[in-house]
Design an enzyme around this catalytic site. Structure first.
Site, mmCIF file in Angstrom:
data_model
loop_
_atom_site.group_PDB
_atom_site.id
_atom_site.type_symbol
_atom_site.label_atom_id
_atom_site.label_comp_id
_atom_site.label_asym_id
_atom_site.label_seq_id
_atom_site.Cartn_x
_atom_site.Cartn_y
_atom_site.Cartn_z
ATOM 1 N N GLY A 46 0.837 -1.199 0.000
ATOM 2 C CA GLY A 46 0.000 0.000 0.000
ATOM 3 C C GLY A 46 0.871 1.247 0.000
ATOM 4 N N GLN A 51 3.164 10.018 0.934
ATOM 5 C CA GLN A 51 4.429 9.279 1.076
ATOM 6 C C GLN A 51 5.369 9.534 -0.110
ATOM 7 O OE1 GLN A 51 2.310 5.352 2.016
ATOM 8 N NE2 GLN A 51 4.236 5.173 3.152
ATOM 9 N N CYS A 96 5.409 -0.050 7.199
ATOM 10 C CA CYS A 96 5.118 1.121 6.370
ATOM 11 C C CYS A 96 6.357 1.473 5.568
ATOM 12 C CB CYS A 96 4.725 2.283 7.273
ATOM 13 S SG CYS A 96 4.315 3.777 6.362
ATOM 14 N N LEU A 97 6.173 1.769 4.281
ATOM 15 C CA LEU A 97 7.331 2.090 3.432
ATOM 16 C C LEU A 97 8.036 3.365 3.897
ATOM 17 C CD1 LEU A 97 5.904 1.230 -0.109
ATOM 18 C CD2 LEU A 97 7.590 -0.062 1.225
ATOM 19 N N HIS A 138 -4.931 1.804 7.166
ATOM 20 C CA HIS A 138 -3.575 2.344 7.303
ATOM 21 C C HIS A 138 -3.336 3.444 6.244
ATOM 22 C CE1 HIS A 138 0.982 1.498 7.747
ATOM 23 N NE2 HIS A 138 0.907 2.302 6.717
ATOM 24 N N GLU A 139 -3.766 3.183 5.003
ATOM 25 C CA GLU A 139 -3.531 4.161 3.923
ATOM 26 C C GLU A 139 -4.407 5.403 4.110
ATOM 27 O OE1 GLU A 139 -0.925 3.597 2.431
ATOM 28 O OE2 GLU A 139 -0.806 1.457 2.875
ATOM 29 N N HIS A 142 -2.856 7.661 6.522
ATOM 30 C CA HIS A 142 -1.795 8.486 5.923
ATOM 31 C C HIS A 142 -2.361 9.804 5.398
ATOM 32 C CE1 HIS A 142 2.003 6.331 5.920
ATOM 33 N NE2 HIS A 142 1.456 5.223 5.450
HETATM 34 NI NI NI Z 1 2.272 3.307 5.479
#
Ligand code: NI
Length: 173
Positions: A46, A51, A96-97, A138-139, A142
């Site tokens: 995701g 991000q 998370c990236l 989660h997204e 963000h």
């Molecule tokens: Ni994330």
């Protein structure tokens, strides 16, 4: 098409609330395509627009097991919004990236219903449970400037920030 650079904590853009997408233009579709490729290459399941430094409400996800031959199953969403959540909760390990190589258990509603605008500009709804439910929540977090580490104790959160900082200094990111 080159990829976006992924932004890491503690960049303030990750704590910033994103604005709604007004309409699905070719620019937005291009952004969705490029975000998806960036996520695939990371690799991750995701990615939210802030991000990669863009403050609009766009997320992409794909939970398929492509490494083992499963066909890609991308979700490309603008303005996703939770319109129903189950009372039942679920705990799953999340990463998370933007917080590379850090993982922790996070508790969220087990199932959610989400409305969003798709790649073609159509208003859609999806129901998610299990990993997809955690991922979409989660997204969406963000887009509101919320990270999964915000659900942890400050001790644990700070430890993760320090570890990411160390990875940066070692040139591993
Ligand atoms: Ni994330």
């Amino acid at each position: 098409m080159s990829n976006y650079d992924i932004i890491y904590v503690p960049d303030p853009v990750l704590k910033t609330k994103s604005h709604e997408v007004q309409s699905i233009t070719d620019d937005i579709r291009g952004q969705m395509d490029k975000m998806l490729q960036t996520m695939y290459d990371a690799p991750g399941i995701g990615l939210a627009a802030n991000q990669v430094g863009i403050l609009n409400r766009v997320i992409v996800m794909d939970l398929s097991d492509r490494e083992n031959g499963e066909e890609a199953a991308p979700w490309l969403m603008a303005n996703p919004e939770v319109i129903w959540e189950s009372e039942e909760m679920s705990v799953m390990q999340e990463g998370c990236l933007s917080i590379p190589r850090q993982y922790a258990d996070v508790e969220r509603p087990a199932s959610v219903r989400v409305k969003y605008v798709d790649y073609d500009g159509e208003q859609k709804e999806m129901e998610a449970s299990g990993l997809l439910s955690h991922c979409v929540q989660h997204e969406i977090d963000h887009l509101n400037g919320v990270l999964f580490t915000d659900y942890l104790t400050s001790l644990k959160r700070n430890m993760m920030l320090k570890k990411v900082d160390k990875l940066k200094k070692q040139g591993l990111l």
